[in-house]
Design a protein around this motif. Structure first.
Motif, PDB file in Angstrom:
ATOM      1  N   LEU A   1      11.934 -33.691  71.907  1.00 20.00           N
ATOM      2  CA  LEU A   1      12.239 -34.637  72.248  1.00 20.00           C
ATOM      3  C   LEU A   1       9.679 -34.614  73.008  1.00 20.00           C
ATOM      4  O   LEU A   1       9.045 -35.538  72.151  1.00 20.00           O
ATOM      5  CB  LEU A   1      12.530 -35.679  73.419  1.00 20.00           C
ATOM      6  N   ARG A   2       9.881 -33.260  73.406  1.00 15.80           N
ATOM      7  CA  ARG A   2       8.419 -33.245  73.402  1.00 15.80           C
ATOM      8  C   ARG A   2       7.462 -33.141  72.054  1.00 15.80           C
ATOM      9  O   ARG A   2       7.095 -33.392  72.077  1.00 15.80           O
ATOM     10  CB  ARG A   2       8.099 -32.060  74.426  1.00 15.80           C
TER      11      ARG A   2
ATOM     12  N   LYS B   1      15.773 -31.840  73.834  1.00 13.63           N
ATOM     13  CA  LYS B   1      14.702 -32.296  75.146  1.00 13.63           C
ATOM     14  C   LYS B   1      13.482 -31.410  74.167  1.00 13.63           C
ATOM     15  O   LYS B   1      12.293 -31.632  74.920  1.00 13.63           O
ATOM     16  CB  LYS B   1      14.935 -31.464  76.564  1.00 13.63           C
ATOM     17  N   LYS B   2      14.073 -30.436  73.886  1.00 13.16           N
ATOM     18  CA  LYS B   2      12.558 -29.713  73.043  1.00 13.16           C
ATOM     19  C   LYS B   2      11.873 -30.595  71.495  1.00 13.16           C
ATOM     20  O   LYS B   2      11.299 -30.540  71.847  1.00 13.16           O
ATOM     21  CB  LYS B   2      12.924 -28.585  72.050  1.00 13.16           C
TER      22      LYS B   2
ATOM     23  N   ARG C   1      15.710 -38.484  69.717  1.00  9.99           N
ATOM     24  CA  ARG C   1      14.753 -38.075  70.568  1.00  9.99           C
ATOM     25  C   ARG C   1      13.283 -38.465  69.270  1.00  9.99           C
ATOM     26  O   ARG C   1      12.629 -38.378  70.865  1.00  9.99           O
ATOM     27  CB  ARG C   1      14.804 -36.634  70.568  1.00  9.99           C
TER      28      ARG C   1
ATOM     29  N   ARG D   1      21.661 -30.070  73.890  1.00  6.34           N
ATOM     30  CA  ARG D   1      21.048 -31.084  75.130  1.00  6.34           C
ATOM     31  C   ARG D   1      19.847 -30.741  74.858  1.00  6.34           C
ATOM     32  O   ARG D   1      18.580 -30.419  75.450  1.00  6.34           O
ATOM     33  CB  ARG D   1      21.685 -31.167  76.459  1.00  6.34           C
ATOM     34  N   TYR D   2      20.196 -29.046  74.898  1.00  7.25           N
ATOM     35  CA  TYR D   2      19.112 -27.806  74.692  1.00  7.25           C
ATOM     36  C   TYR D   2      17.875 -28.519  73.607  1.00  7.25           C
ATOM     37  O   TYR D   2      16.328 -28.286  73.873  1.00  7.25           O
ATOM     38  CB  TYR D   2      19.138 -26.459  74.411  1.00  7.25           C
TER      39      TYR D   2
END
Length: 601
Positions: A211-212, A208-209, A326, A204-205
């Protein structure tokens, strides 16, 4: 994955290759997760027993292992033969399945990529012209080429992993369960899989990274493409102003930014695998500790560890798959900005046909602005009858090009209406409207095709004789037939293999061939030398005969035959008349004319 569901419709056209690829992927997964541990447990120990006395009978399945099946025991003298067949058969199934899985899915993926790109390109063809003023062409190219490739990877390749990796896990788990039924102490191996939830947190961590960083990387790829496109389209100006080093420096700066963003995406993408491997190693170590001293033979332990490894491998790949999704979401965001951009100028559901044979145009209380709060044209009222030649003059920014762009409905009026032969343009189909119009631009665009095909665009169903006649009337026939390849000469990108005057005459020949009742000349002779202009001016006089003609004039010598001149100033028509009438009655027109005449003298 929910966001990608609407795009799975692209798989319909290749559903059977896709299903076949998935099937062979499942075969590969099962042969890996179950087949290899089985070989480690059964075949190799029979060939290389600890006693050193040669081969021993090969027990493929005993009655104790599965009471519902008869025991399968290979006699000692046949063990080597069976083993030599089992090994290549197992690995052949695995290898062939892997190849067919990859080949069929790549076939399906390339067809999906083709379909998505075609959809985006088709949508771009109908978007408002203002859309292209606001977006860099290089960035749009990047979305059509690069971003679609990323989305294809999710739709096909990621879907493959989502379906295949669980079967590898099922195969490995099936072997562990099979061993557990024979040896209850093996249950500890199953218990060590409880560490799997620990993998969720880093997944999960990192997701998110990723995706950005992917969003930023794809945006930077668009910027890089934009600079490249801009530079490749302006080689003459770059060299004329000694801008080579500036362009090189600018490109290198963008490449460096792109490199840094790529490296960050790689960092987050690749860090997940070792994290999951460490978690898996902890689980396996715990299992070995628990099973130590249980009395299991060596080959059983090796096979169990192999099965456990194949159980963790899908978890690792599915974790990496999260990163791919992502990245796909980042690409999809950019693609959907194009796909969901509204088509502001479209044909009505039930179009009204435009009466043929005439070219009566009327502007009725027309106001228009790219920004509705800042209109460029204000309350325009003018009627033009068939056969009139209308010239538009005015200072730069007066609204001449905007006036012209409203006639083919490149833009829709903000208020009021424009009619052609009494029909509101918005009630007619775009194809019908534009079939009534021929356009010769100030900078005509030719496609990277033959001269013949570029002229034929004016009326694709025209005969060769008609194309040649159009070229004669545009004073293009002699130079075309004088070229080494004649009509088959490739004009190059944007017609760069021809001179400016030659490009202009090809565009005029295209307008001759179209023979539309309305003609728009956007400074159509601007690229011609004096001799060529005199020739083409005569051709244009013939071309305009009987047609409603609109001329944007920057040189007053091109409008001497105009029957009506419209003087525009700050978006309004401030005077209308012939040259003689306006020179006497319009100070703005007189000033514009005198400035140009004095400058020419």
């Amino acid at each position: 994955m929910k966001r990608f569901i609407p795009y799975y419709s692209h798989l319909k056209q290749v559903r059977w290759p896709f299903i076949g690829g998935i099937f062979f992927g499942i075969c590969f997964g099962i042969s890996s997760g179950f087949g290899i541990p089985f070989m480690l447990k059964k075949v190799l120990p029979a060939l290389f027993p600890d006693t050193g006395e040669g081969v021993t009978p090969l027990v493929l399945l005993s009655g104790e292992e599965a009471s519902w099946m008869p025991a399968i025991i290979v006699p000692e003298q046949y063990v080597l033969i069976v083993a030599l067949f089992l090994l290549p058969i197992t690995f052949s199934i695995r290898g062939i399945s892997q190849f067919l899985n990859a080949y069929l899915l790549n076939y399906a993926g390339l067809r999906v990529l083709e379909s998505i790109r075609a959809d985006i390109f088709a949508h771009l063809q109908f978007l408002h012209l203002d859309y292209f003023r606001k977006h860099k062409s290089g960035d749009l190219i990047s979305r059509v080429s690069n971003d679609t490739t990323v989305v294809k990877g999710v739709i096909v390749e990621a879907t493959n992993d989502i379906l295949i990796q669980p079967f590898t896990l099922i195969g490995a788990m099936g072997y562990l369960v099979w061993e557990t039924l024979q040896h209850p102490e093996v249950l500890h191996f199953l218990a060590c899989l409880l560490v799997v939830p620990l993998c969720i947190l880093p997944i999960r961590y990192v997701g998110k990274k990723t995706l950005r960083k992917s969003q930023a990387m794809l945006g930077q790829a668009g910027e890089l493409n934009a600079i490249l496109t801009e530079s490749l389209q302006s080689p003459r100006d770059i060299r004329a102003y000694n801008l080579e080093q500036r362009e090189i420096s600018r490109f290198r700066q963008q490449v460096r930014k792109f490199f840094k963003l790529q490296l960050k995406v790689v960092k987050y993408d690749k860090m997940l695998s070792p994290i999951i491997e460490v978690v898996a190693a902890l689980g396996i170590s715990f299992a070995i500790y628990q099973i130590h001293g249980s009395g299991l033979d060596q080959e059983s332990v090796i096979a169990l560890i192999g099965a456990l490894y194949f159980a963790y491998t899908p978890i690792k790949k599915l974790g990496g798959l999260n990163n791919r999704i992502r990245q796909g979401e980042s690409a999809l965001n950019r693609i959907e900005e194009v796909l969901y951009s509204p088509i502001e100028v479209a044909s009505p559901a039930i179009p009204v046909p435009i009466p043929a044979g005439r070219g009566d145009v009327a502007f009725e209380n027309v106001t228009f602005g790219y920004d509705p709060e800042n209109p460029i044209l204000k309350d325009i009222n003018i009627g033009i009858r068939t056969g009139e030649i209308v010239a538009l003059v005015g200072a730069t920014g007066a609204g001449k090009s905007t006036f012209i762009n409203l006639i083919p409905r490149f833009y829709d009026v903000t208020s009021g209406r424009i009619t052609l032969n009494g029909i509101d343009l918005r009630k007619a189909s775009l194809a019908d409207l534009r079939n009534h119009i021929a356009l010769v631009s100030q900078q005509p665009i030719l496609f990277n095709d033959t001269i013949y095909n570029n002229i034929l665009l004016g009326r694709p169903e025209a005969s060769r004789a008609e194309v040649e006649e159009a070229a004669r009337r545009a004073y293009a026939f002699e130079f075309v037939t004088g070229l080494p390849e004649g009509w088959d000469t490739i004009v190059g990108e944007r017609g760069d293999r021809l001179s400016g005057g030659q490009r202009q005459r090809i565009a005029i020949a295209r307008a001759f061939l179209r023979n539309a009742p309305i003609l728009i000349l956007d400074e159509a002779t601007s690229a011609l030398d004096t001799e060529s202009e005199a020739q083409v001016q005569g051709a244009l006089e013939e071309l305009t005969r009987g047609k409603t003609t609109f001329i944007i004039a920057h040189r007053f010598s091109t409008i001497r035959n105009a029957t009506k001149i419209l003087v525009l100033d700050q978006g309004s028509i401030i005077a209308t008349g012939t040259h003689a009438e306006l020179y006497q009655g319009s100070p703005v027109y007189k000033n514009l004319y005198d400035l140009q005449t004095v400058g020419a003298g």
